[in-house]
Design a protein around this motif. Structure first.
Motif, PDB file in Angstrom:
ATOM      1  N   UNK A 102       0.835  -1.234   0.091  1.00 18.55           N
ATOM      2  CA  UNK A 102      -0.027  -0.140  -0.028  1.00 18.55           C
ATOM      3  C   UNK A 102       0.790   1.401   0.148  1.00 18.55           C
ATOM      4  N   UNK A 103       2.238   1.061  -0.343  1.00 15.48           N
ATOM      5  CA  UNK A 103       2.986   2.248  -0.311  1.00 15.48           C
ATOM      6  C   UNK A 103       2.893   3.374   0.846  1.00 15.48           C
ATOM      7  N   UNK A 153       7.465   3.141  -3.758  1.00 13.94           N
ATOM      8  CA  UNK A 153       7.011   2.815  -2.458  1.00 13.94           C
ATOM      9  C   UNK A 153       6.431   1.317  -2.247  1.00 13.94           C
ATOM     10  N   UNK A 154       5.974   1.056  -3.310  1.00 15.81           N
ATOM     11  CA  UNK A 154       5.056  -0.300  -3.807  1.00 15.81           C
ATOM     12  C   UNK A 154       6.144  -1.705  -3.467  1.00 15.81           C
ATOM     13  N   UNK A 155       6.018  -2.643  -2.960  1.00 17.38           N
ATOM     14  CA  UNK A 155       6.813  -3.790  -3.310  1.00 17.38           C
ATOM     15  C   UNK A 155       6.533  -4.319  -4.772  1.00 17.38           C
ATOM     16  N   UNK A 156       5.473  -4.325  -5.000  1.00 15.20           N
ATOM     17  CA  UNK A 156       5.446  -4.814  -6.521  1.00 15.20           C
ATOM     18  C   UNK A 156       5.621  -3.838  -7.563  1.00 15.20           C
ATOM     19  N   UNK A 157       6.137  -2.414  -7.215  1.00 18.44           N
ATOM     20  CA  UNK A 157       6.745  -1.735  -8.125  1.00 18.44           C
ATOM     21  C   UNK A 157       5.487  -0.956  -9.139  1.00 18.44           C
ATOM     22  N   UNK A 158       4.233  -1.197  -8.857  1.00 17.02           N
ATOM     23  CA  UNK A 158       3.172  -0.382  -9.429  1.00 17.02           C
ATOM     24  C   UNK A 158       2.960   1.000  -9.076  1.00 17.02           C
ATOM     25  N   UNK A 187      -0.109   2.075  -8.492  1.00 15.69           N
ATOM     26  CA  UNK A 187      -1.273   2.089  -7.873  1.00 15.69           C
ATOM     27  C   UNK A 187      -1.664   0.803  -7.148  1.00 15.69           C
ATOM     28  N   UNK A 188      -2.560   0.649  -6.505  1.00 16.41           N
ATOM     29  CA  UNK A 188      -2.894  -0.425  -5.618  1.00 16.41           C
ATOM     30  C   UNK A 188      -3.169  -1.618  -6.605  1.00 16.41           C
ATOM     31  N   UNK A 189      -2.674  -2.951  -6.062  1.00 18.59           N
ATOM     32  CA  UNK A 189      -2.893  -3.933  -7.009  1.00 18.59           C
ATOM     33  C   UNK A 189      -3.970  -4.987  -6.273  1.00 18.59           C
ATOM     34  N   UNK A 190      -5.040  -5.342  -7.049  1.00 16.41           N
ATOM     35  CA  UNK A 190      -6.067  -6.048  -6.714  1.00 16.41           C
ATOM     36  C   UNK A 190      -6.312  -7.271  -7.569  1.00 16.41           C
ATOM     37  N   UNK A 191      -6.164  -8.664  -7.160  1.00 15.91           N
ATOM     38  CA  UNK A 191      -6.590  -9.637  -8.020  1.00 15.91           C
ATOM     39  C   UNK A 191      -5.602  -9.497  -9.392  1.00 15.91           C
ATOM     40  N   UNK A 192      -4.209  -9.104  -9.065  1.00 12.86           N
ATOM     41  CA  UNK A 192      -3.375  -8.914 -10.279  1.00 12.86           C
ATOM     42  C   UNK A 192      -3.717  -7.804 -11.107  1.00 12.86           C
ATOM     43  N   UNK A 193      -4.737  -6.696 -10.797  1.00 10.99           N
ATOM     44  CA  UNK A 193      -4.664  -5.896 -11.747  1.00 10.99           C
ATOM     45  C   UNK A 193      -4.689  -4.573 -10.964  1.00 10.99           C
TER      46      UNK A 193
END
Ligand code: PBG
Length: 333
Positions: A93-94, A129-134, A136-142
């Motif tokens: 959640x950054x 700041x996100x561990x996934x590097x996107x 925005x917020x990731x939900x169900x891979x999107x």
């Protein structure tokens, strides 16, 4: 072949090119230091190296180093900086992005302390700041657009509270400018300026930045939010939407491969227009210059002039400090 009758030219544009002073008088476009914004990276974790291999000459500063850099830039006449925070911890959640004690917020305070007259811009995004590097917020891979808006708004407010003059949303979430404007106004920051990364393209030119910020997406890519480089009309639509949502300044990014987008935006919109000459543009010049294949200063001056000629008012460029140094004490060339 007999005697050739070569007509003498009636018009002689060369007359106006005879001296540096004449060329200066008729020059249509200038790329003065007055138009430049220096991007700066600030690291929380002092154990990561300062140097960025793909961006020679650019450093990841600690907060004390940043203060010194801000003083130097102000003394050189560079009017603005844009700050990118590199946090120690990343999470889904950054949280570091909207932490009042976060690295970007500390950096903003430090620059304001050291050089109160510099225009301080904060990049408002989640990807560093996100561990996934996107972004925005990731939900169900999107990437969940609307769930990202509140986090972006909180990030902008906390940067404004720290003293940012300008917040620059770069996540390319729909509605992010409106969300941020509303949040700023509700928290008493009606004078905080929004620089919208309006026409931000999904570009390979961001490669070195992602190395510097360790912000590459861990899965997929950014093509569902950053725009398709192939589309010009879509850029105009993105800019129009950001202006409707309350953007004060609009931006096209990258710059050099998108001069036509800048020109079209200049013709269509009256708002001040920024261009971001991004990390990859810088790295290409540096790499060729290091090999002695191009004249670095000449390439940089020509490129910045082209970006201004295309229609940009202000230019975010990693070359800003170098340009300011080169120009010190100089007259027309
Ligand atoms: C954050 C952000 C990026 C850049 C500016 N803000 C990276 C990205 O979108 O991947 C790129 C700047 C550069 O390459 O110099 N989203």
């Amino acid at each position: 072949m007999g005697e050739l009758q070569i007509p003498r030219p009636r018009a002689r544009p060369r007359r106006l090119r005879q001296s540096a002073a004449l060329r200066s008088l008729v020059r249509e476009t200038t790329a003065d230091v007055a138009h430049l914004v220096q991007p700066l990276f600030v690291r929380e974790d002092t154990s990561i190296p300062a140097d960025i291999p793909s961006m020679p000459g650019i450093r990841r500063f600690t907060v004390p180093e940043l203060e010194k850099e801000a003083e130097e830039l102000a003394a050189l006449g560079v009017p603005g900086v844009i700050l990118f925070g590199l946090p120690t911890d990343k999470d889904p959640l950054a949280r570091g992005a909207y932490d009042d004690r976060g690295i970007a917020q500390e950096a903003i305070r430090a620059v304001k302390r050291a050089a109160p007259d510099l225009v301080v811009m904060g990049d408002v995004c989640l990807c560093e700041y996100t561990d996934h590097g996107h972004c925005g917020v990731v939900k169900d891979g999107r990437i969940d657009n609307d769930a990202s808006l509140e986090l972006l708004a909180r990030t902008a407010v906390s940067q404004a509270e720290a003293g940012a003059d300008v917040v620059a949303p770069s996540a390319m979430m729909d509605g992010q400018v409106a969300a941020i404007r509303a949040a700023l106004d509700q928290t008493g920051h009606d004078d905080t300026i929004i620089l919208a990364y309006a026409a931000k393209h999904a570009s390979a030119f961001y490669g070195p930045f992602r190395e510097a910020a360790d912000s590459a997406p861990r899965f997929g890519d950014r093509k569902t939010y950053q725009k398709d480089p192939a589309n010009l009309r879509e850029s105009m639509r993105e800019i129009a939407l950001d202006l409707e949502e309350g953007a004060d300044l609009i931006m096209v990014k990258p710059a050099l491969a998108y001069l036509d987008v800048l020109r079209a935006a200049r013709e269509r919109f009256d708002a001040p227009l920024a261009a971001y000459s991004v990390s990859g543009e810088y790295s290409l010049v540096k790499a060729a210059a290091e090999r002695g294949w191009v004249d670095e200063r000449a390439i940089v001056e020509e490129t910045l002039t082209a970006i201004r000629r295309a229609g940009a008012d202000l230019i975010l460029t990693y070359h800003a400090k170098d340009v300011a140094r080169w120009r010190q004490g100089e007259r027309h060339a």
